[in-house]
Design a protein around this motif. Structure first.
Motif, PDB file in Angstrom:
ATOM      1  N   THR A 115       0.823  -1.212   0.000  1.00 50.99           N
ATOM      2  CA  THR A 115       0.000   0.000   0.000  1.00 50.99           C
ATOM      3  C   THR A 115       0.855   1.260   0.000  1.00 50.99           C
ATOM      4  O   THR A 115       0.325   2.359  -0.079  1.00 50.99           O
ATOM      5  CB  THR A 115      -0.910   0.051   1.239  1.00 50.99           C
ATOM      6  OG1 THR A 115      -0.094   0.162   2.404  1.00 50.99           O
ATOM      7  CG2 THR A 115      -1.803  -1.173   1.332  1.00 50.99           C
ATOM      8  N   GLY A 116       2.172   1.092   0.118  1.00 49.29           N
ATOM      9  CA  GLY A 116       3.064   2.238   0.196  1.00 49.29           C
ATOM     10  C   GLY A 116       3.304   2.698   1.619  1.00 49.29           C
ATOM     11  O   GLY A 116       4.044   3.642   1.849  1.00 49.29           O
ATOM     12  N   ARG A 117       2.703   2.017   2.580  1.00 52.34           N
ATOM     13  CA  ARG A 117       2.927   2.357   3.982  1.00 52.34           C
ATOM     14  C   ARG A 117       4.231   1.712   4.456  1.00 52.34           C
ATOM     15  O   ARG A 117       4.643   0.694   3.930  1.00 52.34           O
ATOM     16  CB  ARG A 117       1.744   1.911   4.820  1.00 52.34           C
ATOM     17  CG  ARG A 117       0.470   2.702   4.517  1.00 52.34           C
ATOM     18  CD  ARG A 117      -0.706   2.214   5.354  1.00 52.34           C
ATOM     19  NE  ARG A 117      -1.856   3.077   5.187  1.00 52.34           N
ATOM     20  CZ  ARG A 117      -2.826   2.871   4.294  1.00 52.34           C
ATOM     21  NH1 ARG A 117      -2.770   1.835   3.480  1.00 52.34           N
ATOM     22  NH2 ARG A 117      -3.844   3.690   4.209  1.00 52.34           N
ATOM     23  N   PRO A 118       4.847   2.312   5.484  1.00 62.84           N
ATOM     24  CA  PRO A 118       6.106   1.766   5.988  1.00 62.84           C
ATOM     25  C   PRO A 118       5.995   0.327   6.490  1.00 62.84           C
ATOM     26  O   PRO A 118       6.936  -0.444   6.367  1.00 62.84           O
ATOM     27  CB  PRO A 118       6.478   2.704   7.138  1.00 62.84           C
ATOM     28  CG  PRO A 118       5.713   3.954   6.899  1.00 62.84           C
ATOM     29  CD  PRO A 118       4.473   3.555   6.165  1.00 62.84           C
ATOM     30  N   SER A 119       4.853  -0.034   7.063  1.00 61.56           N
ATOM     31  CA  SER A 119       4.637  -1.367   7.620  1.00 61.56           C
ATOM     32  C   SER A 119       3.297  -1.903   7.156  1.00 61.56           C
ATOM     33  O   SER A 119       2.354  -1.133   6.941  1.00 61.56           O
ATOM     34  CB  SER A 119       4.653  -1.280   9.159  1.00 61.56           C
ATOM     35  OG  SER A 119       4.213  -2.487   9.742  1.00 61.56           O
TER      36      SER A 119
END
Length: 141
Positions: A115-119
């Motif tokens: 999703t492009g999130r860090p985690s």
């Protein structure tokens, strides 16, 4: 047999060495030949993602120092970052006391989640409010 092997390791002293191949041979791969893997940021300690490895993915990860998983949906090895550029370099690998989970401390380049999130763990449970709060911005990779 696998459980007995790891029970036998419990009393070993700090710094004792065991042959890596022997330990891998006793890991608890499930009926599909897979073992769960937790990937953790080596610097911050944040858990970035959970995935699966088969023995080939584990051995390839050790050989290349690039995180390689087993894609259950595609039924093939998956080198993290191969298409997105968001690579994961293996810093160190550990096995839990039962030999049924792998922990990889990694250096993450870019976001870990698709999703492009860090985690991948961005859905935080607020128990008192009985809500789940989304953290981090969605970014198309």
């Amino acid at each position: 047999m696998q459980r007995d092997f790891f029970i036998g390791l419990e009393q070993l002293k700090h710094g004792s060495a065991i042959d890596l191949g022997e330990v891998i041979a006793h890991l608890a791969f499930n009926e599909q030949g897979l073992i769960p893997v937790i990937s953790q940021d080596a610097s911050s300690g944040e858990v970035l993602m959970f995935a699966w490895m088969n023995q080939a993915a584990l051995l390839q990860t050790l050989a290349t120092q690039r995180m390689t998983y087993w894609s259950r949906s595609r039924q093939q090895l998956w080198v993290k970052g191969e298409s997105s550029g968001h690579c994961q370099q293996l810093i160190d690998m550990s096995f839990d006391c039962d030999g049924d989970v792998v922990l990889c401390r990694i250096q993450q380049q870019g976001p870990a989640c698709h999703t492009g999130r860090p985690s991948c763990f961005y859905l935080d449970v607020e128990h008192d409010a009985q809500q789940v709060i989304v953290k981090g911005e969605y970014q198309v990779s």
